[in-house]
Scaffold this motif. Structure first.
Motif, PDB file in Angstrom:
ATOM      1  N   GLY A 105      57.872  -4.323   6.872  1.00 57.24           N
ATOM      2  CA  GLY A 105      57.548  -5.605   7.653  1.00 57.24           C
ATOM      3  C   GLY A 105      56.980  -6.647   7.058  1.00 57.24           C
ATOM      4  O   GLY A 105      56.403  -7.527   7.650  1.00 57.24           O
TER       5      GLY A 105
ATOM      6  N   LYS B 258      61.166  -9.176   4.019  1.00 58.24           N
ATOM      7  CA  LYS B 258      62.157  -9.125   2.799  1.00 58.24           C
ATOM      8  C   LYS B 258      63.447  -9.449   3.697  1.00 58.24           C
ATOM      9  O   LYS B 258      64.175 -10.383   3.225  1.00 58.24           O
ATOM     10  CB  LYS B 258      62.251  -7.941   2.146  1.00 58.24           C
ATOM     11  CG  LYS B 258      60.810  -7.658   1.693  1.00 58.24           C
ATOM     12  CD  LYS B 258      60.854  -6.277   0.704  1.00 58.24           C
ATOM     13  CE  LYS B 258      60.817  -5.048   1.570  1.00 58.24           C
ATOM     14  NZ  LYS B 258      59.848  -4.712   2.480  1.00 58.24           N
ATOM     15  N   THR B 259      63.770  -8.539   4.696  1.00 58.90           N
ATOM     16  CA  THR B 259      65.061  -8.655   5.225  1.00 58.90           C
ATOM     17  C   THR B 259      65.184  -9.847   6.004  1.00 58.90           C
ATOM     18  O   THR B 259      66.263 -10.504   5.878  1.00 58.90           O
ATOM     19  CB  THR B 259      65.196  -7.354   5.962  1.00 58.90           C
ATOM     20  OG1 THR B 259      65.135  -6.012   5.490  1.00 58.90           O
ATOM     21  CG2 THR B 259      66.536  -7.381   6.985  1.00 58.90           C
ATOM     22  N   THR B 260      64.067 -10.041   6.833  1.00 61.04           N
ATOM     23  CA  THR B 260      64.133 -11.678   7.343  1.00 61.04           C
ATOM     24  C   THR B 260      64.550 -12.589   6.412  1.00 61.04           C
ATOM     25  O   THR B 260      65.410 -13.529   6.863  1.00 61.04           O
ATOM     26  CB  THR B 260      62.873 -11.694   8.120  1.00 61.04           C
ATOM     27  OG1 THR B 260      62.343 -10.802   8.795  1.00 61.04           O
ATOM     28  CG2 THR B 260      62.956 -12.937   8.938  1.00 61.04           C
TER      29      THR B 260
ATOM     30  N   HIS C 240      62.039  -0.439  -2.319  1.00 63.13           N
ATOM     31  CA  HIS C 240      60.619  -0.047  -2.376  1.00 63.13           C
ATOM     32  C   HIS C 240      60.518   0.673  -3.435  1.00 63.13           C
ATOM     33  O   HIS C 240      59.631   1.373  -3.860  1.00 63.13           O
ATOM     34  CB  HIS C 240      60.549   0.766  -1.140  1.00 63.13           C
ATOM     35  CG  HIS C 240      60.529   0.052   0.192  1.00 63.13           C
ATOM     36  ND1 HIS C 240      59.330  -1.091   0.454  1.00 63.13           N
ATOM     37  CD2 HIS C 240      61.228  -0.167   1.207  1.00 63.13           C
ATOM     38  CE1 HIS C 240      59.617  -1.483   1.565  1.00 63.13           C
ATOM     39  NE2 HIS C 240      60.782  -0.981   2.172  1.00 63.13           N
TER      40      HIS C 240
HETATM   41  N1  ATP Z   1      64.238  -9.307  16.338  1.00 64.94           N
HETATM   42  C1  ATP Z   1      62.766  -9.534  16.000  1.00 64.94           C
HETATM   43  N2  ATP Z   1      61.964  -9.846  16.747  1.00 64.94           N
HETATM   44  C2  ATP Z   1      60.633  -9.848  16.587  1.00 64.94           C
HETATM   45  N3  ATP Z   1      60.073  -9.429  15.491  1.00 64.94           N
HETATM   46  C3  ATP Z   1      60.960  -9.003  14.323  1.00 64.94           C
HETATM   47  C4  ATP Z   1      62.446  -9.170  14.453  1.00 64.94           C
HETATM   48  N4  ATP Z   1      62.931  -8.661  13.418  1.00 64.94           N
HETATM   49  C5  ATP Z   1      61.860  -8.413  12.441  1.00 64.94           C
HETATM   50  N5  ATP Z   1      60.737  -8.630  13.103  1.00 64.94           N
HETATM   51  C6  ATP Z   1      59.202  -8.585  12.553  1.00 64.94           C
HETATM   52  O1  ATP Z   1      59.422  -9.299  11.434  1.00 64.94           O
HETATM   53  C7  ATP Z   1      58.613  -8.700  10.437  1.00 64.94           C
HETATM   54  C8  ATP Z   1      59.423  -8.780   9.012  1.00 64.94           C
HETATM   55  O2  ATP Z   1      60.420  -7.783   9.439  1.00 64.94           O
HETATM   56  P1  ATP Z   1      61.511  -7.377   7.973  1.00 64.94           P
HETATM   57  O3  ATP Z   1      62.561  -6.715   8.689  1.00 64.94           O
HETATM   58  O4  ATP Z   1      61.878  -8.779   7.380  1.00 64.94           O
HETATM   59  O5  ATP Z   1      60.492  -6.666   7.110  1.00 64.94           O
HETATM   60  P2  ATP Z   1      60.945  -5.967   5.701  1.00 64.94           P
HETATM   61  O6  ATP Z   1      60.269  -6.508   4.732  1.00 64.94           O
HETATM   62  O7  ATP Z   1      62.394  -5.989   5.363  1.00 64.94           O
HETATM   63  O8  ATP Z   1      60.418  -4.577   5.942  1.00 64.94           O
HETATM   64  P3  ATP Z   1      61.156  -3.011   5.399  1.00 64.94           P
HETATM   65  O9  ATP Z   1      60.511  -2.650   4.005  1.00 64.94           O
HETATM   66  O10 ATP Z   1      60.632  -2.117   6.415  1.00 64.94           O
HETATM   67  O11 ATP Z   1      62.701  -3.160   5.514  1.00 64.94           O
HETATM   68  C9  ATP Z   1      58.110  -7.413  10.832  1.00 64.94           C
HETATM   69  O12 ATP Z   1      56.758  -7.753  11.338  1.00 64.94           O
HETATM   70  C10 ATP Z   1      59.119  -7.311  12.033  1.00 64.94           C
HETATM   71  O13 ATP Z   1      58.534  -6.373  13.156  1.00 64.94           O
END
Ligand code: ATP
Ligand code: MG
Lengths: 267, 297
Positions: free
Chosen positions: B40, B43-45, B186
């Protein structure tokens, strides 16, 4: 353009549901539109009466009547094409493949364009099919003396094309908004009723406005033809204003479809 | 140094949640760039915005010095989160769709399928694949355009040990061709083995960015063991800065700057101590990562 169509084809050619729906459409539409005389025979056997008219003498397949009769009946089967359009769009959302398509290098506009192109393709194929049925049935049933009217009122063929194309574009917009197959089909089914409800709600002098709604517009292209066989007045040609209105709806519907994904996150 | 990707104050807000907050990143050409961060952390965002599937709410990004476009994405091989394909199509047919979108020849399809070890199942429908096979196909798909840049979001997710090792080797091979790779993962051990640079995100903000080799540069630790007790020998050794007893009669030794395990070995040998275990430990990325997260509480 060619590439977008190729992309769409490579998604569809191995997709069984596509072939089943398209297959059912052409078989059922073909059989139904070609069995008008069988239908009349059945009516006659049931003892139906059209006033003074001998039912078996109704010139369903005579040139030039055939064009309006045929295109009017053939329209009813477009729901099958609509279901195909719904599936081809909602799949992209439920499989998330729209997201991957964009990652791989398609723009959102390309995505909409590829769907519009496949809809255009289907509408053309369907129109050609109806045209061939018309030529075939007309040539079989028309008396020699009416053969020279073969292409009179052929304008119902382009009208059929326009009605099909705009209907499928309208379905596309609904599917893009709803994103789920089942619900999209339900909404596509009740959508005409919604437009008619608006007609009912509007006060009398304003009722004509509903004719400008998309479903009314495309339905108005081809009037119910059969009244003429019981001596009712019908409109036996395509109105230029209807064509113009429907042509106007093409960019509007495509634009509306694009707006549903233009600024959205694809997750 | 030439920059492949740069972001400027890139931000994404979901309601009140700041998923990515004013991110400034710059990825040098030819680097293997690891993006780390807890679940969260954004990264993916971030990667989603770089690939135009998530609309930024602020800031901008450039690929090769130009704002992102579909033409650029055609030259990027990317996987984001989970593999996505048409379930009713085979691996080959799915890659044909990708080839058409990317406007590359279909000739490379057998090659990339071979590369990820999927040849045997290439004509089976995608929906019949196991998780690892799906992941392999998505890597094949990312390789299809012979990309200048690869974006890999947890590429080893769901793979077996052999698969993980294969992907690691693949990443190293691709990097050796001078290509740039952005890798979110990770598996810190993994990142340490393949990455040249890394960035750490927490709650959407960048808390660290630097070179992996700098992590390893810090003081080195040596683990040493001998038949006899080393306590006194180590205490008197001028090469040793400090030592703490560990399990199994081992000692964890911190060397004086500039001295290595080889020096220690020679010293002990001269003192007629035969060591039965000698191991240099570089500082792990994992340790640094956890320290960083703690510092930024
Ligand atoms: N469509 C959405 N609506 C609301 N919040 C979102 C949405 N997509 C992601 N988030 C929030 O944005 C934040 C970042 O999410 P993201 O998927 O980028 O994390 P990440 O670093 O890829 O995590 P992971 O290691 O679990 O893959 C998180 O708090 C997530 O809940
Ligand atoms: Mg993630």
């Amino acid at each position: 353009m060619n590439r977008l169509l190729k992309i769409e084809f490579s998604k569809l050619l191995s997709y069984r549901t596509f072939w089943i729906l398209i297959g059912i459409y052409f078989v059922v539409m073909g059989i139904t539109t070609m069995s008008g005389m069988e239908f009349l025979k059945w009516l006659a056997e049931k003892g139906a009466q059209f006033g003074e008219v001998n039912i078996m003498k109704v010139p369903l397949y005579h040139f030039p009547d055939i064009w309006q009769n045929l295109t009017y009946v053939a329209q009813y089967f477009r729901l099958l094409l609509g279901i195909f359009v719904i599936i081809s769009i909602t799949n992209e959302f439920s499989y998330k493949t729209i997201r991957q398509n964009v990652i791989d290098g398609l723009s959102r506009a390309d995505f909409i364009a590829s769907k519009v192109l496949i809809i255009l393709g289907i509408s053309i194929v369907s129109t050609v099919f109806v045209f061939l049925i018309g030529i075939l049935m007309g040539s079989i049933y028309s008396p020699e003396s009416e053969m020279r009217f073969m292409f009179k009122h052929i304008d119902f063929i382009p009208a059929f094309f326009l009605a099909t194309f705009n209907y499928l574009l309208l379905v596309m917009v609904i599917a893009l908004i709803v994103k789920r197959a089942g619900l999209s089909i339900v909404i596509v089914l009740v959508y005409p009723a919604i437009e008619f409800m608006i007609e009912v709600i509007l006060p009398g002098p304003l009722e004509f406005l509903t004719n400008y709604l998309p479903y009314h517009a495309l339905s108005n292209l081809i009037d119910v033809p059969f009244g003429r066989y019981i001596f009712l007045e019908i409109r036996d040609s395509v109105a230029f204003s209807d064509i113009a209105l429907n042509l106007l709806y093409i960019p509007i519907l495509i634009w509306a479809g694009y707006q549903t994904i233009a600024k959205k996150n694809l997750s | 140094m030439e920059t492949v990707l740069s972001t400027h104050q890139l931000s994404k807000q979901y309601g009140r949640l700041k998923a990515v907050d004013k991110l400034d990143l710059s990825v040098p050409k030819g680097s293997v760039f690891g993006i780390l961060g807890p679940n969260g952390s954004g990264k993916t965002t971030t990667l989603g915005m770089l690939l135009d599937v998530i609309q930024p709410t602020g800031g901008s990004y450039d690929w090769f010095g130009k704002p992102g476009s579909k033409e650029q994405r055609k030259k990027i091989g990317a996987i984001l989160e989970t593999p996505i394909f048409y379930p009713y199509l085979s691996a080959v047919k799915n890659l044909e769709v990708v080839a058409l979108i990317k406007e590359v020849s279909k000739d490379r399809i057998p090659q990339v399928i071979e590369q990820v070890g999927l040849s045997e199942r290439q004509h089976d429908k995608y929906r019949t694949y196991s998780l690892g096979m799906k992941q392999r196909l998505s890597i094949a798909s990312a390789l299809l355009c012979d990309p200048e840049v690869m974006i890999l979001d947890e590429p080893t997710n769901g793979l077996d040990p052999q698969g993980i090792a294969d992907i690691r080797q693949l990443i190293i091979n691709i990097a050796n061709e001078g290509k740039t790779i952005v890798l979110a993962s990770h598996l810190l051990d993994e990142v340490q083995k393949v990455c040249t640079d890394f960035a750490v995100l927490k709650n959407g903000t960048l808390i660290y960015t630097g070179k992996v080799e700098d992590v390893e540069k810090g003081e080195s630790k040596v683990i040493v063991k001998a038949e006899e007790n080393l306590e006194n020998t180590l205490a008197n050794c001028p090469l040793v800065q400090g030592h703490i007893p560990s399990t199994n009669g081992r000692f964890e030794v911190t060397m004086v700057t500039g001295k290595t395990s080889a020096d220690l070995n020679k010293y002990l040998f001269d003192k007629q101590v035969i060591v039965s275990h000698l191991e240099t430990q570089t500082k792990s990325l994992e340790k640094q990562f956890l320290e960083l997260l703690n510092e930024n509480k």
